[in-house]
Design a protein around this motif. Structure first.
Motif, PDB file in Angstrom:
ATOM      1  N   ARG A  10       0.852  -1.044   0.094  1.00 26.82           N
ATOM      2  CA  ARG A  10      -0.021   0.040  -0.086  1.00 26.82           C
ATOM      3  C   ARG A  10       0.738   1.167   0.084  1.00 26.82           C
ATOM      4  NH1 ARG A  10      -1.379   2.299   5.292  1.00 26.82           N
ATOM      5  NH2 ARG A  10      -0.200   1.044   6.915  1.00 26.82           N
ATOM      6  N   TYR A  11       2.277   1.215   0.331  1.00 28.18           N
ATOM      7  CA  TYR A  11       3.063   2.199   0.177  1.00 28.18           C
ATOM      8  C   TYR A  11       3.516   2.601  -1.167  1.00 28.18           C
ATOM      9  CZ  TYR A  11       2.935   2.307   5.214  1.00 28.18           C
ATOM     10  OH  TYR A  11       2.469   2.618   6.748  1.00 28.18           O
ATOM     11  N   ALA A  12       3.216   1.803  -2.053  1.00 30.07           N
ATOM     12  CA  ALA A  12       3.879   2.206  -3.303  1.00 30.07           C
ATOM     13  C   ALA A  12       3.991   3.535  -3.962  1.00 30.07           C
ATOM     14  CB  ALA A  12       3.208   1.206  -4.545  1.00 30.07           C
ATOM     15  N   ALA A  13       2.899   4.251  -3.915  1.00 32.26           N
ATOM     16  CA  ALA A  13       2.771   5.618  -4.678  1.00 32.26           C
ATOM     17  C   ALA A  13       3.566   6.406  -3.777  1.00 32.26           C
ATOM     18  CB  ALA A  13       1.242   5.942  -4.617  1.00 32.26           C
ATOM     19  N   SER A  14       3.444   6.336  -2.475  1.00 30.43           N
ATOM     20  CA  SER A  14       4.229   7.279  -1.435  1.00 30.43           C
ATOM     21  C   SER A  14       5.719   7.024  -1.400  1.00 30.43           C
ATOM     22  CB  SER A  14       3.688   7.297  -0.267  1.00 30.43           C
ATOM     23  OG  SER A  14       4.333   8.103   0.769  1.00 30.43           O
ATOM     24  N   TYR A  15       5.957   5.597  -1.570  1.00 27.10           N
ATOM     25  CA  TYR A  15       7.660   5.322  -1.932  1.00 27.10           C
ATOM     26  C   TYR A  15       8.017   5.785  -3.090  1.00 27.10           C
ATOM     27  CZ  TYR A  15      11.453   2.263  -3.175  1.00 27.10           C
ATOM     28  OH  TYR A  15      12.590   1.340  -3.702  1.00 27.10           O
ATOM     29  N   ARG A  16       7.236   5.834  -3.937  1.00 26.41           N
ATOM     30  CA  ARG A  16       7.606   6.177  -5.273  1.00 26.41           C
ATOM     31  C   ARG A  16       7.821   7.777  -5.421  1.00 26.41           C
ATOM     32  NH1 ARG A  16       6.096   8.907  -9.729  1.00 26.41           N
ATOM     33  NH2 ARG A  16       7.342   8.341 -11.674  1.00 26.41           N
ATOM     34  N   GLU A  17       7.253   8.500  -4.578  1.00 29.08           N
ATOM     35  CA  GLU A  17       7.379   9.911  -4.619  1.00 29.08           C
ATOM     36  C   GLU A  17       8.626  10.102  -3.730  1.00 29.08           C
ATOM     37  OE1 GLU A  17       4.001  12.680  -2.598  1.00 29.08           O
ATOM     38  OE2 GLU A  17       2.990  11.657  -4.064  1.00 29.08           O
ATOM     39  N   CYS A  18       8.768   9.659  -2.686  1.00 27.97           N
ATOM     40  CA  CYS A  18      10.230   9.793  -1.944  1.00 27.97           C
ATOM     41  C   CYS A  18      11.108   9.435  -2.708  1.00 27.97           C
ATOM     42  CB  CYS A  18       9.957   9.144  -0.549  1.00 27.97           C
ATOM     43  SG  CYS A  18      11.222   9.163   0.522  1.00 27.97           S
ATOM     44  N   LEU A  19      11.187   8.427  -3.433  1.00 27.07           N
ATOM     45  CA  LEU A  19      12.477   8.085  -4.202  1.00 27.07           C
ATOM     46  C   LEU A  19      12.654   8.848  -5.392  1.00 27.07           C
ATOM     47  CD1 LEU A  19      14.351   5.510  -5.030  1.00 27.07           C
ATOM     48  CD2 LEU A  19      12.368   4.703  -6.278  1.00 27.07           C
ATOM     49  N   ASP A  20      11.514   9.392  -5.789  1.00 27.82           N
ATOM     50  CA  ASP A  20      11.529  10.571  -7.097  1.00 27.82           C
ATOM     51  C   ASP A  20      12.393  11.847  -6.653  1.00 27.82           C
ATOM     52  OD1 ASP A  20      10.845  10.845  -9.830  1.00 27.82           O
ATOM     53  OD2 ASP A  20       9.739  12.434  -9.233  1.00 27.82           O
ATOM     54  N   VAL A  21      11.775  12.087  -5.574  1.00 29.74           N
ATOM     55  CA  VAL A  21      12.369  13.526  -4.779  1.00 29.74           C
ATOM     56  C   VAL A  21      14.092  13.443  -4.546  1.00 29.74           C
ATOM     57  CG1 VAL A  21      12.558  14.965  -2.572  1.00 29.74           C
ATOM     58  CG2 VAL A  21      10.357  14.093  -3.709  1.00 29.74           C
ATOM     59  N   VAL A  22      14.486  12.163  -4.159  1.00 31.20           N
ATOM     60  CA  VAL A  22      15.875  12.035  -3.730  1.00 31.20           C
ATOM     61  C   VAL A  22      16.487  11.756  -5.056  1.00 31.20           C
ATOM     62  CG1 VAL A  22      17.540  10.730  -2.583  1.00 31.20           C
ATOM     63  CG2 VAL A  22      15.367  10.998  -1.587  1.00 31.20           C
ATOM     64  N   ALA A  53      14.151  -7.889   2.632  1.00 32.71           N
ATOM     65  CA  ALA A  53      14.718  -6.952   3.467  1.00 32.71           C
ATOM     66  C   ALA A  53      14.690  -5.520   2.965  1.00 32.71           C
ATOM     67  CB  ALA A  53      16.349  -7.250   3.762  1.00 32.71           C
ATOM     68  N   GLN A  54      13.486  -4.844   3.281  1.00 27.66           N
ATOM     69  CA  GLN A  54      13.065  -3.867   2.685  1.00 27.66           C
ATOM     70  C   GLN A  54      12.337  -3.113   3.869  1.00 27.66           C
ATOM     71  OE1 GLN A  54      10.997  -3.693  -1.103  1.00 27.66           O
ATOM     72  NE2 GLN A  54      11.615  -1.764  -1.595  1.00 27.66           N
ATOM     73  N   PHE A  55      12.483  -1.561   3.948  1.00 28.59           N
ATOM     74  CA  PHE A  55      11.989  -1.200   5.182  1.00 28.59           C
ATOM     75  C   PHE A  55      11.622   0.306   4.443  1.00 28.59           C
ATOM     76  CE2 PHE A  55      13.793  -4.699   7.310  1.00 28.59           C
ATOM     77  CZ  PHE A  55      13.246  -5.076   8.058  1.00 28.59           C
ATOM     78  N   PHE A  56      10.412   0.788   5.177  1.00 28.00           N
ATOM     79  CA  PHE A  56      10.285   2.323   5.026  1.00 28.00           C
ATOM     80  C   PHE A  56       9.935   2.975   6.385  1.00 28.00           C
ATOM     81  CE2 PHE A  56       7.727   0.164   1.331  1.00 28.00           C
ATOM     82  CZ  PHE A  56       8.764   0.387   0.305  1.00 28.00           C
ATOM     83  N   ALA A  57      10.532   4.304   6.069  1.00 26.07           N
ATOM     84  CA  ALA A  57      10.220   5.058   7.172  1.00 26.07           C
ATOM     85  C   ALA A  57       8.997   5.912   6.872  1.00 26.07           C
ATOM     86  CB  ALA A  57      11.407   6.115   7.607  1.00 26.07           C
ATOM     87  N   VAL A  58       7.850   5.850   7.924  1.00 27.06           N
ATOM     88  CA  VAL A  58       6.711   6.354   7.309  1.00 27.06           C
ATOM     89  C   VAL A  58       6.300   7.500   8.454  1.00 27.06           C
ATOM     90  CG1 VAL A  58       5.880   4.450   6.034  1.00 27.06           C
ATOM     91  CG2 VAL A  58       5.306   4.445   8.458  1.00 27.06           C
ATOM     92  N   ASP A  59       5.721   8.550   8.033  1.00 28.43           N
ATOM     93  CA  ASP A  59       5.146   9.656   8.933  1.00 28.43           C
ATOM     94  C   ASP A  59       3.787   9.667   8.622  1.00 28.43           C
ATOM     95  OD1 ASP A  59       4.713  11.759  10.308  1.00 28.43           O
ATOM     96  OD2 ASP A  59       6.199  13.308   9.449  1.00 28.43           O
TER      97      ASP A  59
END
Ligand SMILES: CC(C)(COP(=O)(O)OP(=O)(O)OC[C@H]1O[C@@H](n2cnc3c(N)ncnc32)[C@H](O)[C@@H]1OP(=O)(O)O)[C@@H](O)C(=O)NCCC(=O)NCCS
Length: 169
Positions: A10-22, A53-59
């Protein structure tokens, strides 16, 4: 409050956004933009299925950082994994990199990996300091290994072996 959680589709879109910014900083990551959402969704689906072994930091519901270690597929190198990570600019310097890396290394060892490698641009002092803190050792300087806007940058290759012992963060 920011939590470090295992990968979830469920984090796919938000992860993509974060990755894109970096990625668009065009300084730290090899990619300069995130892949299309369908690809990211497929990638996360595989990660969940393989308990990667994949983790997200979520706010809240927003991904503000990630770390992953993916194993090599071929038999003789299947004990080796490659680390990738990043934290959104506004969240850097608050200990999230350490929390993400710790979770990822522990999981990689649990899954049977015994060697983690990474490559970082040689002038990425923050990332290199973080990796050194966890016991990663320098293995090689890769000359002109990255190119941004026609300019070459060298990269360092570093590794951590499970036999090195407990985490030292
Ligand atoms: C590298 C990165 C993931 C670190 O994440 P972070 O959340 O800022 O790191 P932390 O706050 O957990 O700091 C961990 C350690 O990293 C080092 N560090 C972090 N920021 C630093 C800085 N600006 N300068 C020097 N060292 C720094 C320190 O050793 C720090 O430990 P300390 O707080 O005990 O001194 C983050 O800077 C980032 O996303 N950078 C861009 C993407 C990137 O470089 N990815 C890695 C590609 S190889």
């Amino acid at each position: 409050m920011v939590f470090v959680v295992p990968v979830q589709a469920r984090y796919a879109a938000s992860y993509r956004e974060c990755l894109d910014v970096v990625a668009r900083e065009q300084r730290y990551l090899a990619q300069i933009e995130a892949l299309p959402l369908e690809k990211i969704e497929g990638f996360l689906k595989d990660s969940v299925a393989t308990d990667a072994a994949q983790f997200f930091a979520v706010d809240g519901d927003r991904v503000v950082g990630w770390a992953d270690v993916f194993p090599a597929w071929a038999h003789a190198v299947s004990h080796c994994g490659t680390l990738g990570m990043g934290v959104a600019p506004a969240y850097r310097g608050q200990g999230l990199g350490k929390r993400l890396l710790q979770a990822c290394i522990e999981k990689a060892w649990q899954k049977g990996l015994t060697r983690i490698t990474l490559e970082a641009r040689a002038d990425n002092t923050a990332a290199i300091a973080l990796y050194e803190k966890f016991g990663f050792q320098h293995e090689a300087l890769m000359r002109n290994a990255m190119r941004f806007g026609g300019q070459y940058f060298s990269a360092v290759q570093m590794s951590l072996l499970r036999e090195q012992g407990p985490l030292r963060a």
